[in-house]
Every structure is written in C-alpha cells, then in structure tokens.
Design a protein around this motif. Structure first.
Motif, PDB file in Angstrom:
ATOM      1  N   HIS A  70       0.852  -1.183   0.000  1.00 36.99           N
ATOM      2  CA  HIS A  70       0.000   0.000   0.000  1.00 36.99           C
ATOM      3  C   HIS A  70       0.889   1.234   0.000  1.00 36.99           C
ATOM      4  N   GLY A  71       0.658   2.114  -0.934  1.00 36.80           N
ATOM      5  CA  GLY A  71       1.393   3.368  -0.972  1.00 36.80           C
ATOM      6  C   GLY A  71       0.765   4.368  -0.029  1.00 36.80           C
ATOM      7  N   PRO A  72       1.485   5.436   0.285  1.00 32.33           N
ATOM      8  CA  PRO A  72       0.922   6.438   1.180  1.00 32.33           C
ATOM      9  C   PRO A  72      -0.265   7.153   0.546  1.00 32.33           C
ATOM     10  N   THR A  73      -1.241   7.463   1.359  1.00 28.53           N
ATOM     11  CA  THR A  73      -2.392   8.224   0.886  1.00 28.53           C
ATOM     12  C   THR A  73      -2.054   9.707   0.963  1.00 28.53           C
ATOM     13  N   LEU A  74      -2.884  10.530   0.384  1.00 31.37           N
ATOM     14  CA  LEU A  74      -2.693  11.977   0.476  1.00 31.37           C
ATOM     15  C   LEU A  74      -2.705  12.398   1.943  1.00 31.37           C
ATOM     16  N   GLU A  75      -3.589  11.798   2.726  1.00 31.07           N
ATOM     17  CA  GLU A  75      -3.651  12.081   4.162  1.00 31.07           C
ATOM     18  C   GLU A  75      -2.322  11.762   4.846  1.00 31.07           C
ATOM     19  N   ASP A  76      -1.711  10.622   4.486  1.00 28.51           N
ATOM     20  CA  ASP A  76      -0.428  10.231   5.067  1.00 28.51           C
ATOM     21  C   ASP A  76       0.663  11.237   4.720  1.00 28.51           C
ATOM     22  N   ILE A  77       0.710  11.657   3.467  1.00 30.84           N
ATOM     23  CA  ILE A  77       1.737  12.599   3.007  1.00 30.84           C
ATOM     24  C   ILE A  77       1.580  13.947   3.709  1.00 30.84           C
ATOM     25  N   LEU A  78       0.352  14.431   3.804  1.00 27.21           N
ATOM     26  CA  LEU A  78       0.119  15.718   4.461  1.00 27.21           C
ATOM     27  C   LEU A  78       0.460  15.653   5.946  1.00 27.21           C
TER      28      LEU A  78
END
Length: 88
Positions: A70-78
C-alpha cells in the motif's frame, strides 16, 4: 511493519515526534516509565496490542493496519509534512 522490532521503533519515533520523554508518555498513558522503556527496547516479550495502544494514543497517534504494498495516501503525506523534526 513486519516485526515486533518495527513496532518498538515506531513507538520510540512517535514519542520523539510528539516531543515527549518516556516519563511524560508513561504518565499520560497511565503506565510505568519502565514499561515504555521495555517496549522501546523489546525487553518485554509479552507486549500485547492493548498494552501498546496506551502509549501510542498518549503520544497522539492511532495505530492502523495497512496492506503490504500500500502506498501512502494523500492524508499520510500531508500528516508527514506537518510533523516537526525533533531529536529527544
């Protein structure tokens, strides 16, 4: 996360990212400082999810399971971009 060692490393990282010393995290979690130290150094072989959750939540984090690959979600990156860098 693939091992208990990974969980211990994550606990130490979230504690540091939250600008907490072991004593403060333990107080917030309602556990002894020695328990936090053992969790971070893997001396506690019987660490269970409920025991782990108290310090993780006291540091202001949630524990979530993510599928392999699983790649990082936008939420994870932010969220990562908002985290302050700290070496405690």
């Amino acid at each position: 996360m693939t091992s208990l060692a990974d969980v211990s490393d994550i606990l130490m990282a979230v504690r540091r990212e939250s600008h907490l010393f072991q004593e403060e995290l333990a107080r917030r979690a309602g556990v002894a400082r020695s328990n936090v130290a053992r969790m971070e150094t893997l001396a506690r072989k019987d660490m269970s999810v409920p025991v782990l959750m108290h310090p993780v939540e006291a540091a202001g984090y949630d524990l979530k399971l993510i599928a392999h690959g699983h790649g990082p979600t936008l939420e994870d990156i932010l969220a990562e971009q908002r985290m302050p860098d700290a070496d405690l």
